[in-house]
Design a protein around this motif. Structure first.
Motif, PDB file in Angstrom:
ATOM      1  N   LEU A  68      17.716 -20.620 -53.764  1.00  0.00           N
ATOM      2  CA  LEU A  68      18.970 -21.230 -54.206  1.00  0.00           C
ATOM      3  C   LEU A  68      20.170 -20.295 -54.151  1.00  0.00           C
ATOM      4  CD1 LEU A  68      17.736 -23.261 -57.314  1.00  0.00           C
ATOM      5  CD2 LEU A  68      18.515 -24.181 -55.123  1.00  0.00           C
ATOM      6  N   VAL A  69      19.979 -19.015 -54.469  1.00  0.00           N
ATOM      7  CA  VAL A  69      21.099 -18.071 -54.530  1.00  0.00           C
ATOM      8  C   VAL A  69      21.378 -17.576 -53.116  1.00  0.00           C
ATOM      9  CG1 VAL A  69      21.954 -15.910 -55.509  1.00  0.00           C
ATOM     10  CG2 VAL A  69      20.528 -17.434 -56.902  1.00  0.00           C
ATOM     11  N   THR A  70      22.451 -18.077 -52.513  1.00  0.00           N
ATOM     12  CA  THR A  70      22.740 -17.774 -51.106  1.00  0.00           C
ATOM     13  C   THR A  70      23.989 -16.928 -50.900  1.00  0.00           C
ATOM     14  OG1 THR A  70      23.928 -19.864 -50.872  1.00  0.00           O
ATOM     15  CG2 THR A  70      21.581 -19.858 -50.283  1.00  0.00           C
ATOM     16  N   HIS A  71      24.895 -16.888 -51.880  1.00  0.00           N
ATOM     17  CA  HIS A  71      26.093 -16.054 -51.741  1.00  0.00           C
ATOM     18  C   HIS A  71      25.628 -14.600 -51.633  1.00  0.00           C
ATOM     19  CE1 HIS A  71      29.782 -13.965 -52.818  1.00  0.00           C
ATOM     20  NE2 HIS A  71      30.438 -15.094 -52.549  1.00  0.00           N
ATOM     21  N   PRO A  72      26.039 -13.861 -50.584  1.00  0.00           N
ATOM     22  CA  PRO A  72      25.494 -12.510 -50.350  1.00  0.00           C
ATOM     23  C   PRO A  72      25.605 -11.555 -51.540  1.00  0.00           C
ATOM     24  CG  PRO A  72      26.882 -13.178 -48.513  1.00  0.00           C
ATOM     25  CD  PRO A  72      27.010 -14.238 -49.564  1.00  0.00           C
ATOM     26  N   VAL A  73      26.748 -11.541 -52.211  1.00  0.00           N
ATOM     27  CA  VAL A  73      26.924 -10.644 -53.356  1.00  0.00           C
ATOM     28  C   VAL A  73      25.926 -10.996 -54.453  1.00  0.00           C
ATOM     29  CG1 VAL A  73      28.508  -9.944 -55.200  1.00  0.00           C
ATOM     30  CG2 VAL A  73      29.356 -10.199 -52.856  1.00  0.00           C
ATOM     31  N   ASN A  74      25.827 -12.269 -54.784  1.00  0.00           N
ATOM     32  CA  ASN A  74      24.939 -12.697 -55.864  1.00  0.00           C
ATOM     33  C   ASN A  74      23.472 -12.620 -55.471  1.00  0.00           C
ATOM     34  OD1 ASN A  74      26.912 -13.198 -57.858  1.00  0.00           O
ATOM     35  ND2 ASN A  74      27.517 -15.007 -56.699  1.00  0.00           N
ATOM     36  N   ARG A  75      23.170 -12.841 -54.198  1.00  0.00           N
ATOM     37  CA  ARG A  75      21.792 -12.708 -53.710  1.00  0.00           C
ATOM     38  C   ARG A  75      21.319 -11.267 -53.875  1.00  0.00           C
ATOM     39  NH1 ARG A  75      22.426 -13.325 -48.184  1.00  0.00           N
ATOM     40  NH2 ARG A  75      22.707 -11.102 -48.233  1.00  0.00           N
ATOM     41  N   ASP A  76      22.139 -10.305 -53.430  1.00  0.00           N
ATOM     42  CA  ASP A  76      21.761  -8.893 -53.539  1.00  0.00           C
ATOM     43  C   ASP A  76      21.718  -8.431 -54.988  1.00  0.00           C
ATOM     44  OD1 ASP A  76      21.585  -8.834 -50.788  1.00  0.00           O
ATOM     45  OD2 ASP A  76      23.391  -7.632 -50.492  1.00  0.00           O
ATOM     46  N   ARG A  77      22.651  -8.930 -55.792  1.00  0.00           N
ATOM     47  CA  ARG A  77      22.669  -8.569 -57.219  1.00  0.00           C
ATOM     48  C   ARG A  77      21.381  -9.044 -57.887  1.00  0.00           C
ATOM     49  NH1 ARG A  77      27.912 -10.549 -59.667  1.00  0.00           N
ATOM     50  NH2 ARG A  77      28.655  -8.960 -58.233  1.00  0.00           N
ATOM     51  N   MET A  78      21.003 -10.298 -57.642  1.00  0.00           N
ATOM     52  CA  MET A  78      19.779 -10.830 -58.242  1.00  0.00           C
ATOM     53  C   MET A  78      18.555 -10.068 -57.748  1.00  0.00           C
ATOM     54  SD  MET A  78      18.220 -14.696 -58.268  1.00  0.00           S
ATOM     55  CE  MET A  78      17.748 -14.650 -56.538  1.00  0.00           C
ATOM     56  N   ALA A  79      18.495  -9.793 -56.437  1.00  0.00           N
ATOM     57  CA  ALA A  79      17.350  -9.065 -55.882  1.00  0.00           C
ATOM     58  C   ALA A  79      17.214  -7.692 -56.523  1.00  0.00           C
ATOM     59  CB  ALA A  79      17.489  -8.943 -54.363  1.00  0.00           C
ATOM     60  N   SER A  80      18.328  -7.020 -56.776  1.00  0.00           N
ATOM     61  CA  SER A  80      18.262  -5.686 -57.380  1.00  0.00           C
ATOM     62  C   SER A  80      17.717  -5.742 -58.803  1.00  0.00           C
ATOM     63  CB  SER A  80      19.627  -4.995 -57.337  1.00  0.00           C
ATOM     64  OG  SER A  80      20.545  -5.588 -58.243  1.00  0.00           O
ATOM     65  N   VAL A  81      18.075  -6.795 -59.545  1.00  0.00           N
ATOM     66  CA  VAL A  81      17.574  -6.914 -60.915  1.00  0.00           C
ATOM     67  C   VAL A  81      16.107  -7.343 -60.902  1.00  0.00           C
ATOM     68  CG1 VAL A  81      17.945  -7.949 -63.182  1.00  0.00           C
ATOM     69  CG2 VAL A  81      19.902  -7.447 -61.723  1.00  0.00           C
ATOM     70  N   LEU A  82      15.744  -8.226 -59.977  1.00  0.00           N
ATOM     71  CA  LEU A  82      14.331  -8.622 -59.862  1.00  0.00           C
ATOM     72  C   LEU A  82      13.439  -7.428 -59.524  1.00  0.00           C
ATOM     73  CD1 LEU A  82      14.598 -12.042 -57.996  1.00  0.00           C
ATOM     74  CD2 LEU A  82      13.664 -11.659 -60.296  1.00  0.00           C
ATOM     75  N   ALA A  83      13.987  -6.445 -58.812  1.00  0.00           N
ATOM     76  CA  ALA A  83      13.220  -5.260 -58.415  1.00  0.00           C
ATOM     77  C   ALA A  83      13.216  -4.169 -59.494  1.00  0.00           C
ATOM     78  CB  ALA A  83      13.788  -4.694 -57.108  1.00  0.00           C
ATOM     79  N   PHE A  84      13.786  -4.443 -60.653  1.00  0.00           N
ATOM     80  CA  PHE A  84      13.879  -3.447 -61.720  1.00  0.00           C
ATOM     81  C   PHE A  84      12.497  -2.893 -62.054  1.00  0.00           C
ATOM     82  CE2 PHE A  84      14.144  -2.487 -66.386  1.00  0.00           C
ATOM     83  CZ  PHE A  84      14.981  -1.403 -66.282  1.00  0.00           C
ATOM     84  N   ASP A  85      12.382  -1.563 -62.033  1.00  0.00           N
ATOM     85  CA  ASP A  85      11.112  -0.891 -62.293  1.00  0.00           C
ATOM     86  C   ASP A  85      11.144  -0.036 -63.554  1.00  0.00           C
ATOM     87  OD1 ASP A  85      12.682   1.267 -61.555  1.00  0.00           O
ATOM     88  OD2 ASP A  85      11.520   1.779 -59.774  1.00  0.00           O
ATOM     89  N   GLY A  86      12.158  -0.248 -64.382  1.00  0.00           N
ATOM     90  CA  GLY A  86      12.276   0.523 -65.607  1.00  0.00           C
ATOM     91  C   GLY A  86      13.333   1.605 -65.532  1.00  0.00           C
ATOM     92  N   ALA A  87      13.781   1.961 -64.322  1.00  0.00           N
ATOM     93  CA  ALA A  87      14.804   2.992 -64.157  1.00  0.00           C
ATOM     94  C   ALA A  87      16.128   2.341 -63.769  1.00  0.00           C
ATOM     95  CB  ALA A  87      14.381   3.990 -63.079  1.00  0.00           C
ATOM     96  N   LEU A  88      17.193   2.706 -64.465  1.00  0.00           N
ATOM     97  CA  LEU A  88      18.512   2.177 -64.170  1.00  0.00           C
ATOM     98  C   LEU A  88      18.896   2.508 -62.730  1.00  0.00           C
ATOM     99  CD1 LEU A  88      21.149   0.859 -65.243  1.00  0.00           C
ATOM    100  CD2 LEU A  88      21.882   3.173 -65.860  1.00  0.00           C
TER     101      LEU A  88
END
Length: 147
Positions: A113-133
């Motif tokens: 659903l999230v197709t806007h490039p800025v929001n797609r990358d932002r969401m992907a970065s948070v989904l990949a959160f591994d405990g380190a900022l």
């Protein structure tokens, strides 16, 4: 002689999960589906702004907010986007004037659903959160991730 200091818009963004593990998405009138987010008002704390924006846009309250990723937009208008991971606390989904649709969805559905490039990358970065900022920067016109 005083010079003008750079001005940045501050934004709080939240990846919110409910007990079954679904993500909360909002459909913005211009940008389409995205994580709930909004500007931090002057004098407002980041976590308070996050909670306020999510409540205004979705009708739900959150708790246990944890900072996961910071995105810096270096093109005009400059912005710093603080991305949190939070848990659903209470409330029923309720659209707003700014977000006419809100939904709980799976990670797979959110990525579709999230197709806007800025929001797609932002969401992907948070989904990949591994405990380190993590820290990232980007520019627009055209959109490009810088780090």
């Amino acid at each position: 002689m005083m010079t003008d200091q750079p001005k940045h818009v501050l934004v709080a963004c939240g990846l919110v999960r409910n007990d079954p593990g679904q993500l909360l998405l909002v459909k913005h009138r211009l940008r389409g589906w995205e994580l709930p987010q909004g500007r931090v008002e002057e004098g407002e704390g980041l976590v308070f702004a996050l909670s306020r924006e999510i409540l205004e846009e979705t009708g739900v309250t959150v708790n246990h907010a944890r900072l996961a990723v910071i995105w810096s937009k270096v093109s005009h208008p400059a912005a710093v986007i603080f991305c949190f991971i939070a848990r659903y606390a209470s409330g029923a989904l309720q659209p707003s004037d700014e977000t006419p649709e809100v939904s709980w969805c799976s990670d797979i559905e959110a990525k579709r659903l999230v197709t806007h490039p800025v929001n797609r990358d932002r969401m992907a970065s948070v989904l990949a959160f591994d405990g380190a900022l993590k820290l990232h920067s980007y520019a627009t016109g055209p959109y490009r991730v810088l780090s």
